[in-house]
Write a protein that holds these residues in place. Structure first.
Motif, mmCIF file in Angstrom:
data_model
loop_
_atom_site.group_PDB
_atom_site.id
_atom_site.type_symbol
_atom_site.label_atom_id
_atom_site.label_comp_id
_atom_site.label_asym_id
_atom_site.label_seq_id
_atom_site.Cartn_x
_atom_site.Cartn_y
_atom_site.Cartn_z
ATOM 1 N N TYR A 1 0.867 -1.171 0.000
ATOM 2 C CA TYR A 1 0.000 0.000 0.000
ATOM 3 C C TYR A 1 0.909 1.227 0.000
ATOM 4 O O TYR A 1 1.854 1.308 0.785
ATOM 5 C CB TYR A 1 -0.895 0.025 1.228
ATOM 6 C CG TYR A 1 -1.715 -1.219 1.434
ATOM 7 C CD1 TYR A 1 -3.034 -1.294 0.980
ATOM 8 C CD2 TYR A 1 -1.179 -2.337 2.066
ATOM 9 C CE1 TYR A 1 -3.796 -2.436 1.163
ATOM 10 C CE2 TYR A 1 -1.929 -3.485 2.259
ATOM 11 C CZ TYR A 1 -3.230 -3.530 1.804
ATOM 12 O OH TYR A 1 -3.979 -4.672 1.990
ATOM 13 N N GLN A 2 0.604 2.193 -0.855
ATOM 14 C CA GLN A 2 1.491 3.350 -0.951
ATOM 15 C C GLN A 2 0.697 4.635 -1.133
ATOM 16 O O GLN A 2 -0.251 4.690 -1.921
ATOM 17 C CB GLN A 2 2.468 3.181 -2.117
ATOM 18 C CG GLN A 2 3.463 4.326 -2.260
ATOM 19 C CD GLN A 2 4.570 3.993 -3.226
ATOM 20 O OE1 GLN A 2 5.622 3.506 -2.854
ATOM 21 N NE2 GLN A 2 4.333 4.267 -4.497
ATOM 22 N N LEU A 3 1.101 5.662 -0.395
ATOM 23 C CA LEU A 3 0.520 6.995 -0.505
ATOM 24 C C LEU A 3 1.650 7.956 -0.857
ATOM 25 O O LEU A 3 2.655 8.030 -0.143
ATOM 26 C CB LEU A 3 -0.143 7.413 0.802
ATOM 27 C CG LEU A 3 -0.830 8.785 0.812
ATOM 28 C CD1 LEU A 3 -2.041 8.778 -0.109
ATOM 29 C CD2 LEU A 3 -1.233 9.168 2.237
ATOM 30 N N VAL A 4 1.501 8.678 -1.971
ATOM 31 C CA VAL A 4 2.559 9.559 -2.454
ATOM 32 C C VAL A 4 2.003 10.969 -2.625
ATOM 33 O O VAL A 4 0.981 11.174 -3.288
ATOM 34 C CB VAL A 4 3.140 9.062 -3.796
ATOM 35 C CG1 VAL A 4 4.235 10.008 -4.285
ATOM 36 C CG2 VAL A 4 3.697 7.662 -3.648
ATOM 37 N N LEU A 5 2.699 11.938 -2.020
ATOM 38 C CA LEU A 5 2.372 13.360 -2.178
ATOM 39 C C LEU A 5 3.476 13.994 -3.016
ATOM 40 O O LEU A 5 4.662 13.862 -2.699
ATOM 41 C CB LEU A 5 2.281 14.056 -0.826
ATOM 42 C CG LEU A 5 1.366 13.419 0.223
ATOM 43 C CD1 LEU A 5 1.404 14.217 1.522
ATOM 44 C CD2 LEU A 5 -0.056 13.319 -0.284
ATOM 45 N N THR A 6 3.110 14.705 -4.081
ATOM 46 C CA THR A 6 4.076 15.303 -4.996
ATOM 47 C C THR A 6 3.699 16.746 -5.267
ATOM 48 O O THR A 6 2.534 17.059 -5.519
ATOM 49 C CB THR A 6 4.119 14.532 -6.327
ATOM 50 O OG1 THR A 6 4.333 13.142 -6.065
ATOM 51 C CG2 THR A 6 5.233 15.044 -7.211
ATOM 52 N N LYS A 7 4.732 17.623 -5.224
ATOM 53 C CA LYS A 7 4.491 19.035 -5.508
ATOM 54 C C LYS A 7 5.748 19.670 -6.102
ATOM 55 O O LYS A 7 6.799 19.696 -5.460
ATOM 56 C CB LYS A 7 4.102 19.777 -4.223
ATOM 57 C CG LYS A 7 3.847 21.262 -4.427
ATOM 58 C CD LYS A 7 2.662 21.514 -5.365
ATOM 59 C CE LYS A 7 2.420 23.001 -5.575
ATOM 60 N NZ LYS A 7 1.295 23.247 -6.521
ATOM 61 N N PRO A 8 5.671 20.185 -7.353
ATOM 62 C CA PRO A 8 6.806 20.936 -7.896
ATOM 63 C C PRO A 8 6.773 22.388 -7.419
ATOM 64 O O PRO A 8 5.718 23.038 -7.444
ATOM 65 C CB PRO A 8 6.602 20.840 -9.408
ATOM 66 C CG PRO A 8 5.133 20.619 -9.583
ATOM 67 C CD PRO A 8 4.627 19.938 -8.351
ATOM 68 N N ILE A 9 7.921 22.868 -6.962
ATOM 69 C CA ILE A 9 8.050 24.253 -6.506
ATOM 70 C C ILE A 9 9.304 24.846 -7.136
ATOM 71 O O ILE A 9 10.412 24.375 -6.894
ATOM 72 C CB ILE A 9 8.125 24.343 -4.968
ATOM 73 C CG1 ILE A 9 6.869 23.732 -4.319
ATOM 74 C CG2 ILE A 9 8.311 25.793 -4.515
ATOM 75 C CD1 ILE A 9 6.937 23.705 -2.800
ATOM 76 N N SER A 10 9.106 25.874 -7.959
ATOM 77 C CA SER A 10 10.219 26.583 -8.604
ATOM 78 C C SER A 10 11.152 25.622 -9.338
ATOM 79 O O SER A 10 12.378 25.704 -9.229
ATOM 80 C CB SER A 10 11.008 27.403 -7.569
ATOM 81 O OG SER A 10 10.165 28.352 -6.944
ATOM 82 N N GLY A 11 10.571 24.680 -10.066
ATOM 83 C CA GLY A 11 11.365 23.754 -10.855
ATOM 84 C C GLY A 11 11.941 22.584 -10.083
ATOM 85 O O GLY A 11 12.634 21.748 -10.653
ATOM 86 N N VAL A 12 11.653 22.504 -8.780
ATOM 87 C CA VAL A 12 12.118 21.388 -7.959
ATOM 88 C C VAL A 12 10.914 20.562 -7.522
ATOM 89 O O VAL A 12 9.938 21.112 -6.994
ATOM 90 C CB VAL A 12 12.892 21.885 -6.718
ATOM 91 C CG1 VAL A 12 13.338 20.705 -5.864
ATOM 92 C CG2 VAL A 12 14.084 22.717 -7.130
ATOM 93 N N GLU A 13 10.969 19.236 -7.766
ATOM 94 C CA GLU A 13 9.852 18.377 -7.382
ATOM 95 C C GLU A 13 10.103 17.785 -5.998
ATOM 96 O O GLU A 13 11.098 17.114 -5.767
ATOM 97 C CB GLU A 13 9.679 17.246 -8.389
ATOM 98 C CG GLU A 13 8.468 16.366 -8.082
ATOM 99 C CD GLU A 13 8.269 15.262 -9.102
ATOM 100 O OE1 GLU A 13 7.460 15.463 -10.014
ATOM 101 O OE2 GLU A 13 8.939 14.222 -8.984
ATOM 102 N N PHE A 14 9.172 18.050 -5.091
ATOM 103 C CA PHE A 14 9.231 17.489 -3.746
ATOM 104 C C PHE A 14 8.245 16.331 -3.652
ATOM 105 O O PHE A 14 7.106 16.436 -4.125
ATOM 106 C CB PHE A 14 8.886 18.556 -2.703
ATOM 107 C CG PHE A 14 9.878 19.678 -2.629
ATOM 108 C CD1 PHE A 14 10.940 19.608 -1.729
ATOM 109 C CD2 PHE A 14 9.776 20.786 -3.454
ATOM 110 C CE1 PHE A 14 11.867 20.633 -1.656
ATOM 111 C CE2 PHE A 14 10.710 21.811 -3.389
ATOM 112 C CZ PHE A 14 11.753 21.741 -2.489
#
Length: 312
Positions: free
Chosen positions: A279-292
């Motif tokens: 089971y996997q939960l992934v949160l992704t957010k690009p900020i100023s060209g950097v993906e967190f």
């Protein structure tokens, strides 16, 4: 050349490390890649060649008393492998395409190690052949269907374990010829429910066979065939960019570790095939060209014992 995307890469490595026992490490690696365009076909060739040798500076555990040193000077490691891959991507139309791919690999190992319980030698020569056939169909602009089958035959030969006796002569402990086969059909569906919800659904059928020839004790030889069905799914929520919220993806899947030797546990019936569940939960957010990215994963039922090596 942009028309062929062809290249050759050569890599070498040499070194002796920092211990009194010099490694004399040598490694040579060659990779090659080339693309051919024939009508609606894109044909790709890829190859690898590798050779490596060293006197492995394996340390004997501190709690083991040995004369001389914590390094056995008789240790060494020799490995080589070759790999060739041929892939044909046939674009039938804007909505349909076929992918056909095949590969062949050789692998050779001779490893002498001492972990505090005497010098042992592991060796094998392995050939691996396989292929894939896939069909991709875009049902709707935002819905794609994929179906296909993976095939593989893994054949380690002379999978031997030897132990050095008091005179330094290697005595055979185990010796096996293995043939492991895989037939794996699969289907999947990928698409958008709305502009904010994306889904991936799929299922794979694993048909696994193992044939083990015990060259020391033929009574331990066996031949097995077993199958298992493995589902997988992912739901992704993509918020509007102006909301500054991360995308959220939740996945569930099952997998069988094909290196698990329990598929051929003696003469027991039925053969043991235990899938692990993730089971996997992934949160992704690009900020100023950097993906967190933050990933939370829970794996259950992962009970594989070991990879198939001479000392398994």
């Amino acid at each position: 050349n942009p028309n062929t995307d062809g290249w050759i890469a050569i890599e070498t490595s040499f070194g002796n490390g920092f211990l009194a026992r010099l490694e004399h490490r040598q490694q040579y690696k060659v990779n090659g890649y080339r693309v051919f365009h024939v009508g609606n076909h894109e044909i790709t060739l890829f190859g690898i060649g590798y050779y490596g040798f060293s006197y492995v500076p394996g340390l004997i555990p501190i709690g083991v008393l040995v004369p001389g040193d914590t390094i056995d000077p008789r240790q060494r490691d020799f490995t080589h492998t070759t790999l060739g891959i041929l892939t044909d991507t046939w674009k039938v139309s804007d909505k349909q395409s076929f992918i056909l791919s095949g590969f062949f690999r050789t692998y050779s190992l001779s490893l002498r190690s001492n972990f505090g319980d005497g010098l042992i030698q592991q060796s094998e020569f392995r050939t691996v052949a396989g292929g894939n056939a896939s069909y991709l169909y875009k049902i709707l602009p935002k819905m794609t269907f994929l179906a296909g089958v993976d095939l593989r035959r893994d054949a380690p030969r002379n999978l031997d374990l030897r132990r050095a006796d008091a005179n330094g002569v290697f005595q055979l402990v185990t010796s096996n010829d293995l043939t492991v086969g895989f037939v794996e059909p699969f289907v999947s569906l990928d698409g958008n429910l709305t502009r904010y919800f994306h889904y991936d659904l799929g299922v794979r059928r694993e048909e696994v066979s193992m044939d083990n020839l015990d060259k020391i004790d033929p009574a331990n030889s066996f031949s097995k065939w077993q199958g298992i069905t493995l589902p997988k799914g992912t739901l992704t929520i993509k918020p509007p960019l102006e909301k500054y919220l991360p995308s959220v993806a939740f996945s569930f899947g099952e997998a069988f570790h094909t290196n698990d030797p329990r598929i051929g546990t003696g003469s027991s019936s039925p053969t043991v095939l235990v899938p692990s569940r993730a089971y996997q939960l992934v949160l992704t957010k690009p900020i100023s060209g950097v993906e967190f990215k933050v990933a939370l994963t829970r794996v259950t039922n992962a009970e594989e014992l070991a990879k198939i090596d001479p000392d398994t």
